[in-house]
Motif scaffolding. Structure first.
Motif, mmCIF file in Angstrom:
data_model
loop_
_atom_site.group_PDB
_atom_site.id
_atom_site.type_symbol
_atom_site.label_atom_id
_atom_site.label_comp_id
_atom_site.label_asym_id
_atom_site.label_seq_id
_atom_site.Cartn_x
_atom_site.Cartn_y
_atom_site.Cartn_z
ATOM 1 N N ALA A 102 44.767 64.856 24.989
ATOM 2 C CA ALA A 102 44.175 65.841 24.088
ATOM 3 C C ALA A 102 43.575 67.043 24.818
ATOM 4 O O ALA A 102 43.663 68.174 24.327
ATOM 5 C CB ALA A 102 43.096 65.170 23.230
ATOM 6 N N CYS A 154 42.368 60.062 26.184
ATOM 7 C CA CYS A 154 41.919 61.224 25.414
ATOM 8 C C CYS A 154 41.906 62.488 26.271
ATOM 9 O O CYS A 154 42.380 63.550 25.843
ATOM 10 C CB CYS A 154 40.523 60.971 24.840
ATOM 11 S SG CYS A 154 40.476 59.746 23.515
ATOM 12 N N ILE A 204 40.366 54.483 27.158
ATOM 13 C CA ILE A 204 40.386 55.442 26.048
ATOM 14 C C ILE A 204 39.992 56.838 26.524
ATOM 15 O O ILE A 204 40.587 57.843 26.121
ATOM 16 C CB ILE A 204 39.450 54.967 24.907
ATOM 17 C CG1 ILE A 204 40.018 53.708 24.258
ATOM 18 C CG2 ILE A 204 39.266 56.070 23.867
ATOM 19 C CD1 ILE A 204 39.093 53.092 23.223
#
Length: 477
Positions: free
Chosen positions: A33, A29, A25
């Motif tokens: 992002a 991310c 994760i």
């Protein structure tokens, strides 16, 4: 698979599995992002990080690499389909098939009628073809062109095309996932489709109403007539527009009804389109252009930038980036599956399920999480299905409830996840980002919600009577 591989499968503790998922994760991310890296780069880094974690936990590097290779080998069917799709798009462009559909569509459809007619057509074609991929690559491409000419919101058009493609796909006995879900769950494809009617029908009605409302609110002034006229002129001047070319989509539809394998059907339509293009487009493009469209796609200059962006595309080469994504994501997904990381999470979930309602909602969430982590709609069906099947027997729920829920979750979710292979494919074919069309893919959003509501109120939660009865009883939620 080696003996060592089998002995290690499923032995991951929950704590170690949680650590691996947390690392995954964090990579996703940071990659998406924070740094805005390409999907291929992010998943390559994620694969390396997961491999390091597994080796640190005692798994042999050779075993982990074997799992990854197994995932890549398992993607060969998808790769062949992707290459066939590229060939179809390129030849359908060069031969004038898609330009013809676009020409007639822009000429006769209006912004207020386009959404509903397009949605219904995609539903019908996808049902008979049995493939959302094929529908997106053919009608989807054409409707995006028509929507551009009509000055419409392309995110809305993309969501409409995908919703129609998925409706037909989920209700078609020719679809691969529609056959996979009942096979994994332990029921028949026809019982599965019968069960899917309960969630897909209200989702279809909701979707149809929303598109009808949005159509009425469409600003018809957005369709600037000078832009439309310029597109029609460019298409007419650079292609021989004739309804005879519509034989090509009719042929692929017929082959689908005859249950011809998708790759064979698409390649047949590609070569037929190329042959017809040599006849009808001989005044505009030579044989070399038609043949090149198979591999490198179609390239021309119509003098209209908008038309150029729509028709200059396709070819096997155009799918290679998607093929790379597919290999990377399915390789990592297989590693997560075989190492027992996903199993550890799903088995932990079983300990907190107390009611049939919890089981169905838990299945939806498991399918979503598996789709997000493995980027594969197939693993999102297979893994939760295999692990939760016995729980449905325990709560006396018919297996068709499980197969339906796997489709409502795993398959539907996959197309609106930006890094999922299905989402990547859709964005690549339609020419817009996943997040652009996702808010308007109403059918894909409505189906899981309807499934969750049914679970809460106890509707269509069919009881497992242990008999081959068609009687549909519901279990209290």
């Amino acid at each position: 698979m080696s003996e060592n591989t089998n002995t290690m499968t499923g032995k991951m503790s929950f704590g170690r599995a949680a650590f691996c998922i947390l690392c995954l994760i964090i990579v996703l991310c940071l990659g998406f992002a924070v740094f805005g890296l390409e999907t291929k780069v992010v998943f390559l880094i994620a694969s390396v990080v997961v491999t390091i974690c597994l080796v640190a936990f005692g798994f042999k590097l050779d075993t982990v690499l074997l799992w990854y290779a197994d995932g890549c080998r398992g993607s060969i069917d998808v790769v062949l389909i992707l290459m066939s799709v590229g060939a179809v798009i390129g030849t359908w462009m060069a031969s004038g098939v898609v330009p013809t559909i676009m020409y007639y569509g822009i000429s006769f459809l209006t912004p207020t009628s386009f959404m509903l007619i397009g949605f219904i057509l995609c539903c019908i074609v996808s049902f008979f073809v049995g493939s959302s991929y094929s529908t997106l690559a053919t009608l989807g491409v054409a409707f995006m062109g028509i929507g551009t000419g009509l000055g419409m919101n392309l995110g809305l058009v993309g969501g409409m095309v995908l919703s129609g493609a998925m409706f037909g796909d989920k209700m078609s006995p020719f679809s691969d996932t529609t056959n996979l879900a009942p096979a994994v769950s332990g029921t028949t494809v026809y019982k599965h489709i019968n069960s899917m009617i309960y969630t897909v029908t209200p989702a279809f009605i909701i979707t149809f109403v929303l598109y009808a409302v949005l159509s009425m609110k469409t600003d018809t002034a957005g369709a600037k007539m000078e832009t439309v006229d310029a597109m029609l002129t460019a298409l007419h001047e650079h292609f021989n527009i004739t309804p005879v070319l519509l034989i090509v989509p009719v042929v692929i539809l017929t082959l689908a009804v005859l249950k011809v394998p998708p790759v064979v059907a698409m390649l047949t339509s590609a070569f037929l389109a190329m042959f017809m293009g040599m006849i009808f487009q001989a005044d505009h493009y030579d044989v070399v252009t038609m043949l090149s469209a198979l591999g490198d796609g179609f390239h021309t200059d119509t003098g209209n930038d908008m038309v150029n962006r729509l028709v200059c595309r396709g070819g096997i080469a155009s799918m290679m980036e998607v093929v790379a994504w597919t290999l990377l994501t399915l390789g990592m997904g297989q590693t997560l599956k075989e190492s027992g990381i996903l199993s550890a999470f799903l088995e932990k979930l079983l300990t907190i399920i107390k009611k049939p309602r919890d089981l169905v909602i838990g299945t939806l969430l498991c399918s979503l999480c598996t789709a997000c982590l493995t980027a594969s709609q197939y693993l999102a069906i297979m893994l939760p299905g295999m692990l939760l099947k016995d729980s449905y027997t325990k709560f006396k729920l018919d297996k068709r409830v499980l197969s339906r829920t796997l489709e409502d979750g795993g398959t539907m979710f996959s197309f609106i996840i930006p890094w999922d292979t299905a989402g990547i494919y859709t964005a690549s074919v339609l020419g817009i980002s996943t997040l652009t069309y996702a808010p308007y893919a109403f059918l894909l959003i409505a189906c899981p919600i309807v499934a969750a509501v049914y679970a809460c109120i106890g509707f269509a939660q069919f009881k497992d009577t242990g008999e081959e009865s068609t009687e549909e009883k519901a279990v209290e939620a």
